[in-house]
Design a protein around this motif. Structure first.
Motif, short mmCIF file in Angstrom:
data_model
loop_
_atom_site.label_atom_id
_atom_site.label_comp_id
_atom_site.label_asym_id
_atom_site.label_seq_id
_atom_site.Cartn_x
_atom_site.Cartn_y
_atom_site.Cartn_z
N GLU A 27 0.76 -1.35 -0.01
CA GLU A 27 0.12 -0.02 0.02
C GLU A 27 0.91 1.38 0.07
O GLU A 27 0.64 2.32 -0.84
N PHE A 28 1.93 1.32 0.86
CA PHE A 28 2.83 2.49 1.03
C PHE A 28 3.64 2.50 -0.53
O PHE A 28 3.68 3.57 -0.89
N ASP A 30 2.45 1.82 -3.36
CA ASP A 30 1.22 2.23 -4.24
C ASP A 30 1.17 3.73 -4.08
O ASP A 30 1.04 4.49 -5.10
N ASP A 31 1.14 4.08 -3.02
CA ASP A 31 0.97 5.60 -2.55
C ASP A 31 2.28 6.37 -3.30
O ASP A 31 2.14 7.52 -3.58
N ASP A 34 1.70 6.69 -6.96
CA ASP A 34 0.79 7.59 -7.31
C ASP A 34 1.38 9.03 -7.12
O ASP A 34 1.31 9.81 -7.94
N GLU A 35 2.17 9.38 -6.07
CA GLU A 35 2.85 10.51 -5.95
C GLU A 35 3.75 10.65 -7.12
O GLU A 35 4.09 12.05 -7.63
#
Length: 162
Positions: A27-28, A30-31, A34-35
């Motif tokens: 999840e991290f 993926d974040d 995205d950034e």
């Protein structure tokens, strides 16, 4: 080698008995991806705007004099800011050195007083011991004199017999 979004998405980590939670790590990551996508789009937009501005400036008149004055003013302002920052740094360092010297002087004085007090106490204890020894020596001398006096009296008594 620059890290790409694809590299982050494809990266697999080995699992250990007491390792990180894989779902949380994914999840991290993926974040982060995205950034990175948002930042890459922003970089592309800025590069396009820069290219457009460069093309426009090639056909434009040279910048008016006030712009140069604004740049010079900004440069002067930056120089003054740096000078103030350097002065503040120097003042802070000087104050810290003065405070350190003061603390060290106080510590040395306290240590000196502590040593002086310890030496004074030891000196007093030694004086008491000397007085005790003198008193013991006087007592011993007095007892010895009494014993000698008694022996003399005995001798005097015995000499009358002879």
């Amino acid at each position: 080698m620059p890290i790409t979004v694809a590299m982050i998405e494809e990266k697999e980590f080995k699992t250990k008995v007491r390792g990180y939670d894989p779902v949380e790590v994914d999840e991290f990551l993926d974040d982060i991806c995205d950034e990175m996508i948002v930042m890459q789009e922003e970089i592309s937009n800025l590069q396009a705007r820069l290219a457009q501005a460069s093309r426009t400036q090639m056909y434009a008149q040279p910048a008016p004099q006030p712009q140069r004055d604004a740049n010079a003013e900004a440069s002067d302002s930056a120089q003054r800011l740096l000078a103030r920052a350097q002065k503040m740094y120097d003042d802070t360092i000087a104050e810290a050195k003065r405070e350190a010297d003061s603390i060290l002087a106080n510590a040395n004085a306290q240590a000196q007083n502590g040593q002086s007090a310890a030496l004074t106490a030891e000196c007093d204890a030694l004086r008491r011991q000397v007085e005790d020894l003198r008193a013991s020596a006087r007592s011993y001398r007095d007892k010895l004199l009494q014993l000698l006096q008694q022996q003399r009296e005995l001798l005097d008594q015995n000499s009358e017999l002879f």
